[in-house]
Design a protein around this motif. Structure first.
Motif, PDB file in Angstrom:
ATOM      1  N   ALA A  52     -22.192 119.462 -16.393  1.00 30.22           N
ATOM      2  CA  ALA A  52     -21.942 118.816 -17.682  1.00 30.22           C
ATOM      3  C   ALA A  52     -21.855 117.309 -17.436  1.00 30.22           C
ATOM      4  N   CYS A  53     -22.727 116.582 -18.122  1.00 32.91           N
ATOM      5  CA  CYS A  53     -22.725 115.131 -17.983  1.00 32.91           C
ATOM      6  C   CYS A  53     -21.670 114.526 -18.904  1.00 32.91           C
ATOM      7  N   GLN A  54     -21.220 113.362 -18.548  1.00 30.86           N
ATOM      8  CA  GLN A  54     -20.199 112.666 -19.333  1.00 30.86           C
ATOM      9  C   GLN A  54     -20.674 112.380 -20.750  1.00 30.86           C
ATOM     10  N   CYS A  55     -22.010 112.265 -20.930  1.00 32.15           N
ATOM     11  CA  CYS A  55     -22.561 111.971 -22.255  1.00 32.15           C
ATOM     12  C   CYS A  55     -22.545 113.203 -23.157  1.00 32.15           C
ATOM     13  N   GLY A  56     -22.267 114.390 -22.580  1.00 32.75           N
ATOM     14  CA  GLY A  56     -22.211 115.614 -23.367  1.00 32.75           C
ATOM     15  C   GLY A  56     -23.357 116.571 -23.113  1.00 32.75           C
ATOM     16  N   LYS A  57     -24.383 116.133 -22.424  1.00 31.95           N
ATOM     17  CA  LYS A  57     -25.545 116.969 -22.149  1.00 31.95           C
ATOM     18  C   LYS A  57     -25.306 117.820 -20.904  1.00 31.95           C
ATOM     19  N   GLU A  58     -25.883 119.035 -20.888  1.00 29.98           N
ATOM     20  CA  GLU A  58     -25.801 119.893 -19.715  1.00 29.98           C
ATOM     21  C   GLU A  58     -27.145 119.879 -18.992  1.00 29.98           C
ATOM     22  N   ILE A  59     -27.084 120.001 -17.673  1.00 28.64           N
ATOM     23  CA  ILE A  59     -28.297 119.941 -16.860  1.00 28.64           C
ATOM     24  C   ILE A  59     -28.110 120.824 -15.628  1.00 28.64           C
ATOM     25  N   VAL A  60     -29.191 121.445 -15.166  1.00 27.35           N
ATOM     26  CA  VAL A  60     -29.147 122.267 -13.963  1.00 27.35           C
ATOM     27  C   VAL A  60     -29.756 121.476 -12.813  1.00 27.35           C
ATOM     28  N   LEU A  61     -29.003 121.384 -11.711  1.00 27.30           N
ATOM     29  CA  LEU A  61     -29.468 120.637 -10.542  1.00 27.30           C
ATOM     30  C   LEU A  61     -29.210 121.441  -9.273  1.00 27.30           C
ATOM     31  N   SER A  62     -30.063 121.243  -8.283  1.00 30.05           N
ATOM     32  CA  SER A  62     -29.880 121.919  -7.006  1.00 30.05           C
ATOM     33  C   SER A  62     -28.826 121.196  -6.181  1.00 30.05           C
ATOM     34  N   THR A  63     -28.364 121.832  -5.125  1.00 27.30           N
ATOM     35  CA  THR A  63     -27.350 121.234  -4.262  1.00 27.30           C
ATOM     36  C   THR A  63     -27.815 119.898  -3.697  1.00 27.30           C
ATOM     37  N   ILE A  64     -29.066 119.838  -3.233  1.00 21.82           N
ATOM     38  CA  ILE A  64     -29.586 118.616  -2.618  1.00 21.82           C
ATOM     39  C   ILE A  64     -29.627 117.463  -3.615  1.00 21.82           C
ATOM     40  N   HIS A  65     -29.866 117.790  -4.897  1.00 23.15           N
ATOM     41  CA  HIS A  65     -29.888 116.736  -5.918  1.00 23.15           C
ATOM     42  C   HIS A  65     -28.497 116.190  -6.194  1.00 23.15           C
ATOM     43  N   LEU A  66     -27.478 117.016  -5.958  1.00 20.28           N
ATOM     44  CA  LEU A  66     -26.106 116.579  -6.214  1.00 20.28           C
ATOM     45  C   LEU A  66     -25.488 115.827  -5.037  1.00 20.28           C
ATOM     46  N   ILE A  67     -25.724 116.331  -3.837  1.00 22.15           N
ATOM     47  CA  ILE A  67     -25.073 115.701  -2.691  1.00 22.15           C
ATOM     48  C   ILE A  67     -25.964 114.686  -1.984  1.00 22.15           C
ATOM     49  N   GLY A  68     -27.287 114.747  -2.258  1.00 22.13           N
ATOM     50  CA  GLY A  68     -28.205 113.810  -1.636  1.00 22.13           C
ATOM     51  C   GLY A  68     -28.476 114.163  -0.180  1.00 22.13           C
ATOM     52  N   SER A  69     -29.298 113.350   0.460  1.00 25.45           N
ATOM     53  CA  SER A  69     -29.619 113.539   1.871  1.00 25.45           C
ATOM     54  C   SER A  69     -29.968 112.189   2.464  1.00 25.45           C
ATOM     55  N   LYS A  70     -30.378 112.196   3.700  1.00 21.71           N
ATOM     56  CA  LYS A  70     -30.709 110.959   4.394  1.00 21.71           C
ATOM     57  C   LYS A  70     -31.801 110.180   3.672  1.00 21.71           C
ATOM     58  N   ASN A  71     -32.744 110.897   3.088  1.00 27.40           N
ATOM     59  CA  ASN A  71     -33.872 110.236   2.433  1.00 27.40           C
ATOM     60  C   ASN A  71     -33.905 110.428   0.919  1.00 27.40           C
ATOM     61  N   ARG A  72     -32.818 110.966   0.352  1.00 31.14           N
ATOM     62  CA  ARG A  72     -32.795 111.196  -1.097  1.00 31.14           C
ATOM     63  C   ARG A  72     -31.464 110.745  -1.677  1.00 31.14           C
ATOM     64  N   ARG A  73     -31.532 109.880  -2.688  1.00 29.98           N
ATOM     65  CA  ARG A  73     -30.314 109.456  -3.364  1.00 29.98           C
ATOM     66  C   ARG A  73     -29.864 110.556  -4.323  1.00 29.98           C
ATOM     67  N   PRO A  74     -28.572 110.851  -4.380  1.00 25.65           N
ATOM     68  CA  PRO A  74     -28.085 111.917  -5.263  1.00 25.65           C
ATOM     69  C   PRO A  74     -28.134 111.512  -6.734  1.00 25.65           C
ATOM     70  N   TYR A  75     -28.222 112.503  -7.589  1.00 26.36           N
ATOM     71  CA  TYR A  75     -28.158 112.262  -9.030  1.00 26.36           C
ATOM     72  C   TYR A  75     -26.734 111.863  -9.397  1.00 26.36           C
ATOM     73  N   LYS A  76     -26.601 110.931 -10.335  1.00 21.97           N
ATOM     74  CA  LYS A  76     -25.285 110.504 -10.803  1.00 21.97           C
ATOM     75  C   LYS A  76     -25.067 110.830 -12.281  1.00 21.97           C
ATOM     76  N   SER A  77     -26.144 111.248 -12.966  1.00 18.08           N
ATOM     77  CA  SER A  77     -26.035 111.592 -14.387  1.00 18.08           C
ATOM     78  C   SER A  77     -27.216 112.476 -14.763  1.00 18.08           C
ATOM     79  N   CYS A  78     -27.261 112.882 -16.019  1.00 19.90           N
ATOM     80  CA  CYS A  78     -28.369 113.701 -16.493  1.00 19.90           C
ATOM     81  C   CYS A  78     -29.631 112.869 -16.701  1.00 19.90           C
ATOM     82  N   GLY A  79     -29.487 111.571 -16.590  1.00 19.39           N
ATOM     83  CA  GLY A  79     -30.585 110.647 -16.872  1.00 19.39           C
ATOM     84  C   GLY A  79     -30.149 109.569 -17.841  1.00 19.39           C
ATOM     85  N   CYS A  80     -29.003 109.801 -18.497  1.00 15.77           N
ATOM     86  CA  CYS A  80     -28.522 108.823 -19.475  1.00 15.77           C
ATOM     87  C   CYS A  80     -28.126 107.513 -18.805  1.00 15.77           C
TER      88      CYS A  80
END
Length: 215
Positions: A31-59
């Motif tokens: 659940a994003c702070q803006c009110g929208k819900e989104i499905v994300l994989s673990t790697i998208h949430l925690i990030g990796s050495k070469n990938r920045r993690p998601y911080k919002s649904c896109g808002c």
């Protein structure tokens, strides 16, 4: 077994449920702070050495877009300093990330915070963004906006410089040589009896160059 992320917060995102359990990595309902819900994989949430993690649904990115378009040079600078410090494939990574140079967490995680600090601390398209101490991180207390001349004189001293002054080196016993280099050219300023005299000559040469643009 993969870590349970339910209840954890990532930026504007709150993980509220496991969406799908998978051997290659679970997905999570957020659940994003803006009110929208989104499905994300673990790697998208925690990030990796070469990938920045998601911080919002896109808002967050959308709200930033106007500022990015208004200050594209600052956005490019922000992205550049993060890349040089954290991307091993970057050509000049050896001079930054490989030497332990980092970006403070508040700047690394937010272009908005980086932007606001710069707008309040001397941002000018005619100046250069620079660190005061080249051995320390990119952080508010160690950064400023300076002229190209000041940035040049603030460069790290050569490793074989034992005098403590840029452009001053010992010469024989109890003698000091001063010089100044600009745009690939070097001018010899003289041989002096004391380090203070050599440093003064160097300082005067810097001031002359700043005023006239020639050595």
């Amino acid at each position: 077994m993969e870590e349970n992320l339910v209840g954890r917060k990532f930026g504007y995102l709150n993980v509220i449920a496991l969406n799908n359990e998978h051997r290659l990595g679970n997905s999570w309902l957020c659940a994003c702070q803006c009110g929208k819900e989104i499905v994300l994989s673990t790697i998208h949430l925690i990030g990796s050495k070469n990938r920045r993690p998601y911080k919002s649904c896109g808002c967050k990115q959308k709200s930033r877009k106007g500022k990015t378009m208004k200050y594209p040079d600052l956005y490019a600078k922000w992205a550049d300093i993060i890349d040089r410090c954290y991307n091993p494939d970057r050509q000049n990574y050896s001079r930054f990330g490989a030497k332990g140079i980092t970006v403070c967490e508040e700047w690394r995680n937010s272009f908005e915070i980086f932007l606001e600090w710069n707008l309040a601390n001397g941002y000018d398209t005619d100046l250069r963004f620079s660190r005061k101490d080249k051995t320390k991180p990119y952080e508010p207390d160690n950064c400023h906006w300076v002229s190209i001349f000041d940035q040049h004189t603030n460069k790290s001293k050569m490793s074989n410089n034992k005098s403590g002054y840029t452009g001053v080196c010992s010469h024989g016993e109890n003698k000091y040589r001063a010089y100044i280099s600009r745009k690939g050219k070097r001018k010899y300023l003289g041989l002096f009896d004391t380090i203070d005299e050599a440093a003064k000559a160097r300082k005067e040469a810097e001031e002359y160059y700043e005023k006239h643009g020639i050595l």
